[in-house]
Structure formats: C-alpha cells, structure tokens
Motif scaffolding. Sequence first.
Motif, PDB file in Angstrom:
ATOM      1  N   ARG A   1       0.856  -1.193   0.000  1.00 43.88           N
ATOM      2  CA  ARG A   1       0.000   0.000   0.000  1.00 43.88           C
ATOM      3  C   ARG A   1       0.886   1.235   0.000  1.00 43.88           C
ATOM      4  O   ARG A   1       2.013   1.217   0.496  1.00 43.88           O
ATOM      5  CB  ARG A   1      -0.913   0.007   1.226  1.00 43.88           C
ATOM      6  CG  ARG A   1      -1.965  -1.104   1.139  1.00 43.88           C
ATOM      7  CD  ARG A   1      -2.798  -1.224   2.376  1.00 43.88           C
ATOM      8  NE  ARG A   1      -3.571  -0.015   2.621  1.00 43.88           N
ATOM      9  CZ  ARG A   1      -4.183   0.233   3.767  1.00 43.88           C
ATOM     10  NH1 ARG A   1      -4.109  -0.620   4.766  1.00 43.88           N
ATOM     11  NH2 ARG A   1      -4.881   1.336   3.929  1.00 43.88           N
TER      12      ARG A   1
ATOM     13  N   ARG B   1       1.626   7.905   2.498  1.00 42.71           N
ATOM     14  CA  ARG B   1       1.887   9.327   2.273  1.00 42.71           C
ATOM     15  C   ARG B   1       2.539   9.868   3.537  1.00 42.71           C
ATOM     16  O   ARG B   1       2.010   9.707   4.631  1.00 42.71           O
ATOM     17  CB  ARG B   1       0.601  10.100   2.002  1.00 42.71           C
ATOM     18  CG  ARG B   1       0.880  11.583   1.723  1.00 42.71           C
ATOM     19  CD  ARG B   1      -0.357  12.434   1.700  1.00 42.71           C
ATOM     20  NE  ARG B   1      -1.369  11.983   0.770  1.00 42.71           N
ATOM     21  CZ  ARG B   1      -2.476  12.666   0.499  1.00 42.71           C
ATOM     22  NH1 ARG B   1      -2.709  13.835   1.094  1.00 42.71           N
ATOM     23  NH2 ARG B   1      -3.370  12.185  -0.346  1.00 42.71           N
TER      24      ARG B   1
ATOM     25  N   ASP C   1      -2.388   6.002   1.822  1.00 44.54           N
ATOM     26  CA  ASP C   1      -3.128   6.851   0.898  1.00 44.54           C
ATOM     27  C   ASP C   1      -3.971   5.969  -0.019  1.00 44.54           C
ATOM     28  O   ASP C   1      -3.490   5.421  -0.988  1.00 44.54           O
ATOM     29  CB  ASP C   1      -2.145   7.697   0.089  1.00 44.54           C
ATOM     30  CG  ASP C   1      -2.848   8.780  -0.709  1.00 44.54           C
ATOM     31  OD1 ASP C   1      -3.975   8.532  -1.168  1.00 44.54           O
ATOM     32  OD2 ASP C   1      -2.253   9.846  -0.873  1.00 44.54           O
ATOM     33  N   ARG C   2      -5.244   5.861   0.304  1.00 38.97           N
ATOM     34  CA  ARG C   2      -6.151   5.000  -0.465  1.00 38.97           C
ATOM     35  C   ARG C   2      -6.404   5.517  -1.868  1.00 38.97           C
ATOM     36  O   ARG C   2      -6.730   4.759  -2.764  1.00 38.97           O
ATOM     37  CB  ARG C   2      -7.480   4.871   0.262  1.00 38.97           C
ATOM     38  CG  ARG C   2      -7.363   4.182   1.576  1.00 38.97           C
ATOM     39  CD  ARG C   2      -8.722   4.068   2.228  1.00 38.97           C
ATOM     40  NE  ARG C   2      -8.537   3.688   3.626  1.00 38.97           N
ATOM     41  CZ  ARG C   2      -9.387   3.946   4.581  1.00 38.97           C
ATOM     42  NH1 ARG C   2     -10.495   4.584   4.323  1.00 38.97           N
ATOM     43  NH2 ARG C   2      -9.147   3.551   5.810  1.00 38.97           N
ATOM     44  N   GLY C   3      -6.278   6.816  -2.081  1.00 43.07           N
ATOM     45  CA  GLY C   3      -6.603   7.404  -3.373  1.00 43.07           C
ATOM     46  C   GLY C   3      -5.408   7.657  -4.268  1.00 43.07           C
ATOM     47  O   GLY C   3      -5.558   8.308  -5.294  1.00 43.07           O
ATOM     48  N   PHE C   4      -4.227   7.154  -3.913  1.00 48.34           N
ATOM     49  CA  PHE C   4      -3.035   7.440  -4.718  1.00 48.34           C
ATOM     50  C   PHE C   4      -3.144   6.829  -6.110  1.00 48.34           C
ATOM     51  O   PHE C   4      -3.514   5.676  -6.273  1.00 48.34           O
ATOM     52  CB  PHE C   4      -1.788   6.880  -4.030  1.00 48.34           C
ATOM     53  CG  PHE C   4      -0.526   7.128  -4.806  1.00 48.34           C
ATOM     54  CD1 PHE C   4       0.115   8.353  -4.718  1.00 48.34           C
ATOM     55  CD2 PHE C   4      -0.008   6.167  -5.648  1.00 48.34           C
ATOM     56  CE1 PHE C   4       1.275   8.607  -5.430  1.00 48.34           C
ATOM     57  CE2 PHE C   4       1.147   6.398  -6.360  1.00 48.34           C
ATOM     58  CZ  PHE C   4       1.788   7.627  -6.259  1.00 48.34           C
ATOM     59  N   LYS C   5      -2.814   7.650  -7.108  1.00 46.61           N
ATOM     60  CA  LYS C   5      -2.801   7.182  -8.501  1.00 46.61           C
ATOM     61  C   LYS C   5      -1.529   7.716  -9.160  1.00 46.61           C
ATOM     62  O   LYS C   5      -1.188   8.874  -8.996  1.00 46.61           O
ATOM     63  CB  LYS C   5      -4.020   7.693  -9.255  1.00 46.61           C
ATOM     64  CG  LYS C   5      -5.319   7.097  -8.725  1.00 46.61           C
ATOM     65  CD  LYS C   5      -6.483   7.465  -9.589  1.00 46.61           C
ATOM     66  CE  LYS C   5      -7.808   6.922  -9.138  1.00 46.61           C
ATOM     67  NZ  LYS C   5      -8.013   6.587  -7.787  1.00 46.61           N
TER      68      LYS C   5
END
Length: 80
Positions: free
Chosen positions: A56, A59, A75-79
């Motif tokens: 995972r 951040r 950071d669940r939304g990292f792209k």
Amino acid sequence: MVEYKFTDYFENEVLQKRPYLQKEWCIRVIENPIRVEEQENNRFRFFGAIEEIDNRVLRVITLEDKVTIHNAFPDRGFKL
C-alpha cells in the motif's frame, strides 16, 4: 547521513491513531519516493509503497526542511 526528526504532533497524535506505523517506513518513503509534491504551508508530501502493508502507498508529510516528519498515513486514493 541525514538525521530525521519527528514533530510532537507525529509522536503524540499520529502514532497513537495509527500504532501499526513504523518510523522506519516513513524514512524509507522519504529516501525512495514514488512521487514528491509541494504542499501548502511549506510542507512536502512523499509517496511510497510499503511491502510490509501489502505494498500500500504511504503518504508522508514533512515540514519544509524535508527531514522533519509531521504526518503519515496509507493513501487509499493514490494514482500514478
């Protein structure tokens, strides 16, 4: 070798809310980031994958000196 520091907020709040976090992971992310972004209020965001938590993305937020760690979280939304 860089000597990393941690804010009182990190020591007293972040580690208490997220006891699974390890300071070594934060340092690893800063030293080998996937991405770095400048943030408002003279802070920096560092992103890096942590093998110990199933790769995972963590951040890590530092102060402007880039060695004082202030916050860290997955950071669940990292792209990319």
